[in-house]
Design an enzyme around this catalytic site. Sequence first.
Site, mmCIF file in Angstrom:
data_model
loop_
_atom_site.group_PDB
_atom_site.id
_atom_site.type_symbol
_atom_site.label_atom_id
_atom_site.label_comp_id
_atom_site.label_asym_id
_atom_site.label_seq_id
_atom_site.Cartn_x
_atom_site.Cartn_y
_atom_site.Cartn_z
ATOM 1 N N GLU A 247 -3.240 -5.396 -17.217
ATOM 2 C CA GLU A 247 -3.104 -3.884 -16.963
ATOM 3 C C GLU A 247 -1.784 -3.848 -17.412
ATOM 4 O OE1 GLU A 247 -6.252 -2.924 -13.826
ATOM 5 O OE2 GLU A 247 -4.531 -2.947 -13.050
ATOM 6 N N GLY B 265 0.823 -1.228 0.027
ATOM 7 C CA GLY B 265 -0.045 -0.039 0.094
ATOM 8 C C GLY B 265 0.747 1.388 -0.119
ATOM 9 N N ARG C 58 -11.254 -11.308 -13.686
ATOM 10 C CA ARG C 58 -12.744 -11.154 -13.596
ATOM 11 C C ARG C 58 -13.117 -10.115 -14.362
ATOM 12 N NH1 ARG C 58 -11.467 -6.072 -11.536
ATOM 13 N NH2 ARG C 58 -9.692 -5.876 -10.507
#
Lengths: 80, 466
Positions: free
Chosen positions: B275, B165, B293
């Site tokens: 991506e 993160g 997905r």
Amino acid sequence: MTTQQIFSPLPGIFYRRPAPDKPAYKNDGDVVADSDTIGLIEVMKSFNEVKAGTTGKILRFLAENEEAVMAGQPIAEIDV
Amino acid sequence: MAIKKLLIANRGEIAVRINRAARELGIATVQVYSMADKDSLAVRLADESVEIGPPQASKSYLNQATILAAAKATGADAVHPGYGFLAENAEFAAAVEAAHLTFVGPTAQSIRLMGDKVAAREAAAAAGVPTVPGSRGRLESTEAAFALVETTGFPVMIKAAAGGGGRGIRVARSADEFNHLMPQAQAEALAAFGDGGLYIERLIEGARHIEVQVLGDGHDVIHCFERECSLQRRRQKVWEEAPSPSLTPAIREKLCASAIALAKAVNYRGAGTLEYLYDDRTHEFYFLEMNTRIQVEHPVTEMVTGIDLVREMIRIAGGEPLRVRQDDVRVTGHSIEVRINAEDPTRNFMPNPGTVSALSIPGGDGVRFDSMLYQGYTVPPFYDSLLGKLIVHDKDRPNAIRKLSRALAELSVEGLATTKPLHQALARDADVQAGRFHTAWLEPWLELHASSIITDQASPVARAIL
């Protein structure tokens, strides 16, 4: 000595700890200052601190850790 | 075997989207819901609905056993996980199959492979797909690190293996800086995370986010071209479009071919997205990850190709082979999607759950609104803030932006603050109109242009004129 309630400012999930592996911000019987954080409200994946908003001694928590709360719901009782 | 009854293990706008696709295929639907979603649009639209627990996602939408029990109780023969929640949980995919149900998505093995960053990177490299230059997993020694930066060049990010993160990241712009920062980063990682493990990745500054949509049936794979999603705030996409305004036809062809190479290498089944980071100065692209997905921004691809991705993924899960050949996939015009979130852009994107007192939905040719809203609906505070997506399609990008402004002016969600004024301001911006942006563009723009984000009350139509 009068008893006041601390209300949740927002709807969401109430947390008593800053993180699952950390101790609770405050416990029953703790003395708190106006600006002390007593918990977090998670609303739409964002975390907002709940301040005591007054000086006094926490009598008891009315909302449990990870409980779903409404805005304006009492989450703790405090002796001021 | 063709699916007859589909359980939708998700909520919000994607549950509505899946419900609609299933009905169009003549498939009955079962909507599972938490106590907080009893009044949701998805529950109202579904043929059947089953409550699966309290509001907290960990006790409802992530509760695998309860969801499987709901499938059994209703006689559903398939489960669609949507996005988020259990969509990329390999154990769930395996549990669904073990219960003799069809998982609408890839195999558990594909989910596991692409969910492991190091393994995914290695699979990409093996398929000849460029990845961001850097270490393969954690570095074992500082000597290895110094040897590595000789090949990657600068700037590089030094990342703590145990971080995440954005924590524990340092940027070195030269060999001197690197020599100085490396021991410091190691000591700090050890102190902060109890693990001095580091890895290194070249920092691609000013890169764009471009992704390729693929559809596979486990034997063959086609691509449905790319989307560009460079306008992001806190790594959340806010505005997505197809085609990318920044690719040349030659680069587009190379990029899409690389996506096919990787998806074929893993015998991919279902809808997936690869991506990439794209550097439009050097025309280089680098594979980041594959999402196994359906994605939030899938509608822009549907608008420009005419392929209904959600219907196709359900058909594929039901055992049908791909029905579209690569040569038949063509891009027509331009499509833009903006995310309408329950966040107040004039108050630092503060979340804003509440009740929709009135709702006006824009219309006209090439305008689509995929949402979970209806008048009188109370948006619960327990989940993410996405209310819906406004999608437009027109013959080219300038016309699509004008149509977006027109449609935003018609959209009215009363009772809640939404991100609509942000999108109106973006649509007016010269850089956005020229397609001049990258993934780090929006956040500084927000600091400078806070005053141009105006909550519309008086004359929304007048403000929409570019």
